[in-house]
Design a protein around this motif. Structure first.
Motif, PDB file in Angstrom:
ATOM      1  N   UNK A   1     -88.447 -70.288 -59.148  1.00  0.00           N
ATOM      2  CA  UNK A   1     -88.740 -71.116 -60.312  1.00  0.00           C
ATOM      3  C   UNK A   1     -89.354 -72.410 -59.788  1.00  0.00           C
ATOM      4  N   UNK A   2     -90.643 -72.616 -60.093  1.00  0.00           N
ATOM      5  CA  UNK A   2     -91.372 -73.791 -59.593  1.00  0.00           C
ATOM      6  C   UNK A   2     -91.929 -74.573 -60.772  1.00  0.00           C
ATOM      7  N   UNK A   3     -91.671 -75.878 -60.798  1.00  0.00           N
ATOM      8  CA  UNK A   3     -92.199 -76.727 -61.850  1.00  0.00           C
ATOM      9  C   UNK A   3     -93.297 -77.634 -61.333  1.00  0.00           C
ATOM     10  N   UNK A   4     -94.272 -77.928 -62.192  1.00  0.00           N
ATOM     11  CA  UNK A   4     -95.358 -78.844 -61.837  1.00  0.00           C
ATOM     12  C   UNK A   4     -95.629 -79.756 -63.027  1.00  0.00           C
ATOM     13  N   UNK A   5     -95.638 -81.065 -62.764  1.00  0.00           N
ATOM     14  CA  UNK A   5     -96.021 -82.053 -63.767  1.00  0.00           C
ATOM     15  C   UNK A   5     -97.454 -82.488 -63.484  1.00  0.00           C
TER      16      UNK A   5
ATOM     17  N   UNK B   1     -90.051 -77.977 -56.414  1.00  0.00           N
ATOM     18  CA  UNK B   1     -89.747 -76.676 -55.820  1.00  0.00           C
ATOM     19  C   UNK B   1     -88.253 -76.363 -55.933  1.00  0.00           C
ATOM     20  N   UNK B   2     -87.924 -75.108 -55.631  1.00  0.00           N
ATOM     21  CA  UNK B   2     -86.534 -74.680 -55.494  1.00  0.00           C
ATOM     22  C   UNK B   2     -85.708 -74.997 -56.732  1.00  0.00           C
ATOM     23  N   UNK B   3     -86.243 -74.638 -57.902  1.00  0.00           N
ATOM     24  CA  UNK B   3     -85.523 -74.875 -59.145  1.00  0.00           C
ATOM     25  C   UNK B   3     -84.722 -73.658 -59.584  1.00  0.00           C
ATOM     26  N   UNK B   4     -84.475 -72.736 -58.680  1.00  0.00           N
ATOM     27  CA  UNK B   4     -83.730 -71.533 -59.046  1.00  0.00           C
ATOM     28  C   UNK B   4     -82.472 -71.420 -58.207  1.00  0.00           C
ATOM     29  N   UNK B   5     -81.437 -70.849 -58.825  1.00  0.00           N
ATOM     30  CA  UNK B   5     -80.184 -70.581 -58.135  1.00  0.00           C
ATOM     31  C   UNK B   5     -80.256 -69.269 -57.387  1.00  0.00           C
ATOM     32  N   UNK B   6     -79.155 -68.836 -56.792  1.00  0.00           N
ATOM     33  CA  UNK B   6     -79.146 -67.609 -55.993  1.00  0.00           C
ATOM     34  C   UNK B   6     -79.466 -66.349 -56.782  1.00  0.00           C
ATOM     35  N   UNK B   7     -79.261 -66.397 -58.095  1.00  0.00           N
ATOM     36  CA  UNK B   7     -79.568 -65.218 -58.913  1.00  0.00           C
ATOM     37  C   UNK B   7     -80.961 -65.282 -59.518  1.00  0.00           C
TER      38      UNK B   7
ATOM     39  N   UNK C   1     -82.844 -70.551 -63.525  1.00  0.00           N
ATOM     40  CA  UNK C   1     -83.114 -71.974 -63.331  1.00  0.00           C
ATOM     41  C   UNK C   1     -81.825 -72.775 -63.256  1.00  0.00           C
ATOM     42  N   UNK C   2     -81.824 -73.757 -62.373  1.00  0.00           N
ATOM     43  CA  UNK C   2     -80.707 -74.683 -62.296  1.00  0.00           C
ATOM     44  C   UNK C   2     -81.154 -76.070 -62.763  1.00  0.00           C
ATOM     45  N   UNK C   3     -82.279 -76.139 -63.452  1.00  0.00           N
ATOM     46  CA  UNK C   3     -82.842 -77.404 -63.886  1.00  0.00           C
ATOM     47  C   UNK C   3     -82.315 -77.770 -65.266  1.00  0.00           C
ATOM     48  N   UNK C   4     -81.879 -79.003 -65.437  1.00  0.00           N
ATOM     49  CA  UNK C   4     -81.543 -79.492 -66.760  1.00  0.00           C
ATOM     50  C   UNK C   4     -82.328 -80.777 -67.016  1.00  0.00           C
ATOM     51  N   UNK C   5     -82.241 -81.273 -68.238  1.00  0.00           N
ATOM     52  CA  UNK C   5     -83.077 -82.407 -68.622  1.00  0.00           C
ATOM     53  C   UNK C   5     -82.783 -83.641 -67.774  1.00  0.00           C
ATOM     54  N   UNK C   6     -81.517 -83.911 -67.495  1.00  0.00           N
ATOM     55  CA  UNK C   6     -81.164 -85.089 -66.712  1.00  0.00           C
ATOM     56  C   UNK C   6     -81.743 -84.984 -65.295  1.00  0.00           C
ATOM     57  N   UNK C   7     -81.550 -83.811 -64.663  1.00  0.00           N
ATOM     58  CA  UNK C   7     -82.049 -83.625 -63.304  1.00  0.00           C
ATOM     59  C   UNK C   7     -83.570 -83.695 -63.273  1.00  0.00           C
TER      60      UNK C   7
END
Length: 270
Positions: A208-212, A223-229, A232-238
């Protein structure tokens, strides 16, 4: 206004084009001309020589292998939008092409020209960074590959040398379940974006890769916005904290870019 006087050449091959660039330090390449044309008319650029590369067969060719699809730099946005060239991205590339400016621009504008111009608000720059694409640069002697995420070094500035031609754009094949969330905030359709969010989710690669994008600088890659499964492990605060870490601290810029990314992420995970 009209352009200052310049010489014009239309080489038939890459070596000839590279030789013309090397022999004339203030030469400019022209393909679709959708950006360079207005800049010439306003005399923002005054090259001694325009090198028209649209007649070079290698620059409109499309090649595929097991890992990549390679588009010649002069393939137009409209050719991608209309499906006149192959697509290995589950429809992602045609969708991005369809949202670029207006149809008249898409008919002439080229994928390589957009990247080489390095406008921070350009769709291809953000989308291809998210996809992990690369480009080839050729100087008449040798070729080198550059990741799109490393191509832009500043506003309208790239890692290309003054004698290098961006000849091809290489897009990696995605798995069947890969999905790109893409959200653009602009005042009206066809205008440059205030913010672009792109999130690629490819479960097969646990990616899971995000780009602004449209940040008035090079795209911000998360980069690295995904957990082991692979989720996504990304939330609005992070997400907002990541954007602050990369230099977006002004309230409006932080808000619009965070919203664009959040909506792109929601689409990617849907």
């Amino acid at each position: 206004m009209k352009p200052a006087r310049f010489d014009y050449a239309a080489p038939g091959g890459l070596d000839e084009a590279a030789a013309l660039l090397a022999a004339t330090p203030d030469a400019k390449l022209i393909a679709g001309g959708q950006t360079l044309g207005p800049m010439l008319n306003l005399r923002l650029v005054q090259p001694a020589l325009l090198v028209d590369i649209t007649r070079i067969p290698d620059l409109i060719a499309v090649d595929e292998d097991d890992a990549w699809i390679s588009y010649g730099a002069c393939v137009t946005h409209a050719a991608i939008e209309d499906g006149r060239v192959p697509d290995v991205t589950n429809g992602i590339l045609p969708r991005i092409a369809r949202g670029i400016a207006y149809r008249a621009v898409r008919t002439r504008g080229t994928i390589g020209g957009s990247l080489a111009h390095a406008d921070p608000a350009a769709d291809w720059l953000t989308a291809l960074t998210a996809l992990g694409a690369e480009v080839t640069a050729y100087d008449g002697r040798s070729e080198r590959r550059i990741a799109v995420r490393d191509l832009m070094t500043g506003v309208f500035e790239t890692a290309l040398g003054s004698d290098e031609i961006l000849t091809a754009v290489h897009v990696p094949r995605l798995s069947g379940e890969a999905r790109l969330g893409y959200y653009k905030i602009c005042r009206k359709t066809g205008e440059f974006a205030d913010a672009i969010g792109a999130v690629l989710r490819d479960p097969e690669r646990r990616l899971v890769r995000g780009v602004a994008g449209a940040t008035e600088a090079a795209p911000i890659v998360l980069d690295d916005l995904s957990g082991p499964d692979g989720t996504s492990v990304l939330d609005a605060h992070a997400l907002r904290q990541d954007l602050r870490t990369h230099g977006l601290t002004e309230a409006y810029a932080l808000q619009v870019h965070a919203v664009a990314l959040e909506r792109a992420l929601a689409e990617a995970l849907a």
